[in-house]
Design an enzyme around this catalytic site. Structure first.
Site, PDB file in Angstrom:
ATOM      1  N   HIS A  14       0.873  -1.271  -0.028  1.00 57.14           N
ATOM      2  CA  HIS A  14      -0.033   0.139  -0.177  1.00 57.14           C
ATOM      3  C   HIS A  14       0.754   1.180   0.163  1.00 57.14           C
ATOM      4  O   HIS A  14       1.457   1.338   1.171  1.00 57.14           O
ATOM      5  CB  HIS A  14      -0.980   0.073   1.165  1.00 57.14           C
ATOM      6  CG  HIS A  14      -1.768   1.002   1.323  1.00 57.14           C
ATOM      7  ND1 HIS A  14      -3.052   1.055   1.828  1.00 57.14           N
ATOM      8  CD2 HIS A  14      -1.554   2.572   1.182  1.00 57.14           C
ATOM      9  CE1 HIS A  14      -3.674   2.241   1.815  1.00 57.14           C
ATOM     10  NE2 HIS A  14      -2.882   3.030   1.227  1.00 57.14           N
ATOM     11  N   HIS A  16       1.422   5.458  -1.793  1.00 63.17           N
ATOM     12  CA  HIS A  16       1.114   6.478  -2.384  1.00 63.17           C
ATOM     13  C   HIS A  16       2.372   7.003  -3.103  1.00 63.17           C
ATOM     14  O   HIS A  16       3.321   7.629  -2.317  1.00 63.17           O
ATOM     15  CB  HIS A  16       0.651   7.797  -1.444  1.00 63.17           C
ATOM     16  CG  HIS A  16      -0.677   7.076  -0.909  1.00 63.17           C
ATOM     17  ND1 HIS A  16      -1.899   7.261  -1.443  1.00 63.17           N
ATOM     18  CD2 HIS A  16      -1.044   6.712   0.266  1.00 63.17           C
ATOM     19  CE1 HIS A  16      -2.889   6.976  -0.587  1.00 63.17           C
ATOM     20  NE2 HIS A  16      -2.368   6.333   0.272  1.00 63.17           N
ATOM     21  N   LYS A 100      -9.370  -0.347  -5.642  1.00 60.91           N
ATOM     22  CA  LYS A 100      -9.163   0.248  -4.567  1.00 60.91           C
ATOM     23  C   LYS A 100     -10.531   1.005  -3.962  1.00 60.91           C
ATOM     24  O   LYS A 100     -11.206   1.661  -4.786  1.00 60.91           O
ATOM     25  CB  LYS A 100      -8.316   1.437  -4.607  1.00 60.91           C
ATOM     26  CG  LYS A 100      -8.241   2.323  -3.124  1.00 60.91           C
ATOM     27  CD  LYS A 100      -7.692   1.486  -1.912  1.00 60.91           C
ATOM     28  CE  LYS A 100      -7.860   2.423  -0.612  1.00 60.91           C
ATOM     29  NZ  LYS A 100      -6.851   2.481  -0.014  1.00 60.91           N
ATOM     30  N   HIS A 137     -10.495   1.034   1.940  1.00 61.15           N
ATOM     31  CA  HIS A 137     -10.154   2.271   3.041  1.00 61.15           C
ATOM     32  C   HIS A 137     -11.599   1.943   3.840  1.00 61.15           C
ATOM     33  O   HIS A 137     -12.730   2.195   3.537  1.00 61.15           O
ATOM     34  CB  HIS A 137     -10.074   3.451   2.322  1.00 61.15           C
ATOM     35  CG  HIS A 137      -9.760   4.524   3.422  1.00 61.15           C
ATOM     36  ND1 HIS A 137      -8.536   5.195   3.671  1.00 61.15           N
ATOM     37  CD2 HIS A 137     -10.722   4.833   4.612  1.00 61.15           C
ATOM     38  CE1 HIS A 137      -8.795   5.798   4.856  1.00 61.15           C
ATOM     39  NE2 HIS A 137      -9.890   5.611   5.314  1.00 61.15           N
ATOM     40  N   HIS A 175      -4.422  -0.650   6.005  1.00 59.71           N
ATOM     41  CA  HIS A 175      -4.229   0.139   7.111  1.00 59.71           C
ATOM     42  C   HIS A 175      -5.029  -0.103   8.349  1.00 59.71           C
ATOM     43  O   HIS A 175      -5.610   0.979   8.832  1.00 59.71           O
ATOM     44  CB  HIS A 175      -3.783   1.907   6.978  1.00 59.71           C
ATOM     45  CG  HIS A 175      -4.744   2.196   6.085  1.00 59.71           C
ATOM     46  ND1 HIS A 175      -6.020   2.053   6.259  1.00 59.71           N
ATOM     47  CD2 HIS A 175      -4.655   2.922   4.886  1.00 59.71           C
ATOM     48  CE1 HIS A 175      -6.790   2.728   5.371  1.00 59.71           C
ATOM     49  NE2 HIS A 175      -5.955   3.294   4.365  1.00 59.71           N
ATOM     50  N   ASP A 248       1.483   2.474   3.556  1.00 61.36           N
ATOM     51  CA  ASP A 248       0.509   3.844   3.379  1.00 61.36           C
ATOM     52  C   ASP A 248       1.382   4.962   3.350  1.00 61.36           C
ATOM     53  O   ASP A 248       1.115   6.046   3.830  1.00 61.36           O
ATOM     54  CB  ASP A 248      -0.499   3.650   4.433  1.00 61.36           C
ATOM     55  CG  ASP A 248      -1.651   4.688   4.113  1.00 61.36           C
ATOM     56  OD1 ASP A 248      -1.572   5.284   2.702  1.00 61.36           O
ATOM     57  OD2 ASP A 248      -2.497   5.294   4.840  1.00 61.36           O
TER      58      ASP A 248
HETATM   59  O1  DOR Z   1      -3.228   9.245   5.900  1.00 65.51           O
HETATM   60  C1  DOR Z   1      -3.750   9.171   4.605  1.00 65.51           C
HETATM   61  N1  DOR Z   1      -3.206   9.442   3.663  1.00 65.51           N
HETATM   62  N2  DOR Z   1      -4.804   8.305   4.663  1.00 65.51           N
HETATM   63  C2  DOR Z   1      -5.353   7.797   3.371  1.00 65.51           C
HETATM   64  O2  DOR Z   1      -6.280   6.891   3.182  1.00 65.51           O
HETATM   65  C3  DOR Z   1      -4.994   8.823   2.099  1.00 65.51           C
HETATM   66  C4  DOR Z   1      -3.679   8.920   2.249  1.00 65.51           C
HETATM   67  C5  DOR Z   1      -3.264  10.111   1.256  1.00 65.51           C
HETATM   68  O3  DOR Z   1      -3.433   9.867   0.209  1.00 65.51           O
HETATM   69  O4  DOR Z   1      -2.660  11.106   1.575  1.00 65.51           O
HETATM   70 ZN    ZN Z   2      -3.381   5.111   1.811  1.00 65.40          ZN
END
Ligand code: DOR
Ligand code: ZN
Length: 346
Positions: A14, A16, A100, A137, A175, A248
């Protein structure tokens, strides 16, 4: 006392990576240690079609350090308009590894997410047929539900009913932050697993709120009480293949975090493995680290484990920057609040 540990190269289930300048700056931080990662689709605009996923994958491949063989595992962002045919075609050619589900309004760039879950039933049924995992999520968004209860309520009101309606749907509860999440997954059979982040093994809600507000510890789902952090540590270090690492790691510039209404996300890509080795050592479970970082995820996703290895070595404090520079501005790295001694040798 163990001070050297060689494990199969980890994956991040997971992650970003964002886009543009941010992508360029953060991708090397993950590619240095990890072989593969499940790439979150919550860009602006989101990655909703196979064509979007192919374009995003190309941009990631362009941004990748030249000597890296990091492999992004792409996902589609589920909307009420997702087309079954497009999704099935993307899965068939191996373009996507998962889909997702963001409940609309749950987190960063989730406005296009699902409001009425009955509108995605047909897509989910098709995913169950072809075995394509749904990454969830798991938080309700109702204003009348306390933010610290939103994960537990989601399990009862949304996730469990969906799983009963659509047997065979393969779900990764992303998460998890509560003992409720850990228990649900432990007892949920072979079609459900959970990712656990690095930061949720380290912080509880006091770290965010006691003695002054700490925006860099604010993420979603928000860290809960200490008893939940303890339950997550127990789950992660248990050796149970239902749990695996999904960092995450979610970079936001300091300008976006340090606001009256700051963004959610902890950026952990750089020091995640040093922190995890520290946590697993504290739990007397270093022998289970490889399962959590490198074996359980591929097993759930029905992918081979990586062939190469990394070595963790304990020594002098690990030096890492407080921030990384990006073309969009500095991004502050997650500070675990204790010195790290486990160095990653690749
Ligand atoms: O803390 C987070 N940041 N939780 C999420 O679900 C998304 C993520 C983000 O894209 O910044
Ligand atoms: Zn995330």
């Amino acid at each position: 006392m163990t001070d050297r540990l060689t494990i199969l190269r980890p994956d991040d289930w997971h992650l970003h990576l964002r886009d543009g300048e941010m992508l360029k700056a953060v991708l090397p931080e993950t590619a240095r240690h990890f072989a593969r990662a499940i790439i979150m689709p919550n860009l602006v605009p989101p990655v909703v079609t196979a064509a979007d996923a192919a374009d995003y994958r190309d941009r990631i491949m362009w941004a990748k350090p030249k000597n890296s063989d990091f492999k992004p595992l792409m996902t589609l962002y589920l909307t009420e308009d997702t087309q079954v045919r497009d999704l099935r075609a993307a899965a068939e050619i191996g373009l996507i590894t998962a889909v997702k589900l963001y409940p609309a309004g749950a987190t960063t760039n989730s406005q296009s997410g699902v409001r009425d879950f009955s509108k995605v039933t047909r897509v989910l049924e098709n995913m169950a047929q072809i075995g394509l995992p749904l990454c969830v999520h798991g938080e309700v968004t109702d204003n009348d539900i306390d933010i610290f209860d939103r994960e537990a309520v989601f399990i009862d009101r949304v996730l469990d009913p969906i799983r009963r309606d659509i047997p065979g749907l393969r779900v990764v509860m992303e998460h998890i932050t509560t003992s409720d999440g850990a228990d649900y997954v432990r007892e949920g059979g072979d079609d459900i697993a959970a990712t656990i982040t690095t930061h949720h093994l380290v912080i509880n809600r006091n770290h965010i709120l006691a003695g002054g507000i700490k925006p860099h510890y604010y993420c979603l789902p928000v860290a809960k009480r200490e008893e939940h952090r303890v339950a997550l540590r127990k789950a992660a270090t248990s050796g149970d293949p239902s749990y695996f690492l999904g960092t995450d790691s979610a970079p936001h510039t300091d300008a976006a975090k340090l606001q009256p209404c700051g963004c959610a996300g902890c950026f952990t890509a750089t020091n995640t493995l040093s922190i995890l080795a520290h946590v697993f050592e504290e739990e007397d479970a270093l022998d289970r680290l490889e399962g959590f970082t490198s074996r359980h995820g591929p097993a759930f996703y029905r992918l081979p484990v990586n062939e190469d290895t990394i070595t963790l070595e304990k020594g002098e404090p690990v030096e890492y920057p407080a921030q990384i520079e990006t073309g969009d501005g500095p991004v502050t790295l997650f500070d675990p609040g204790f010195p790290l001694h486990w160095h990653v040798r690749v």
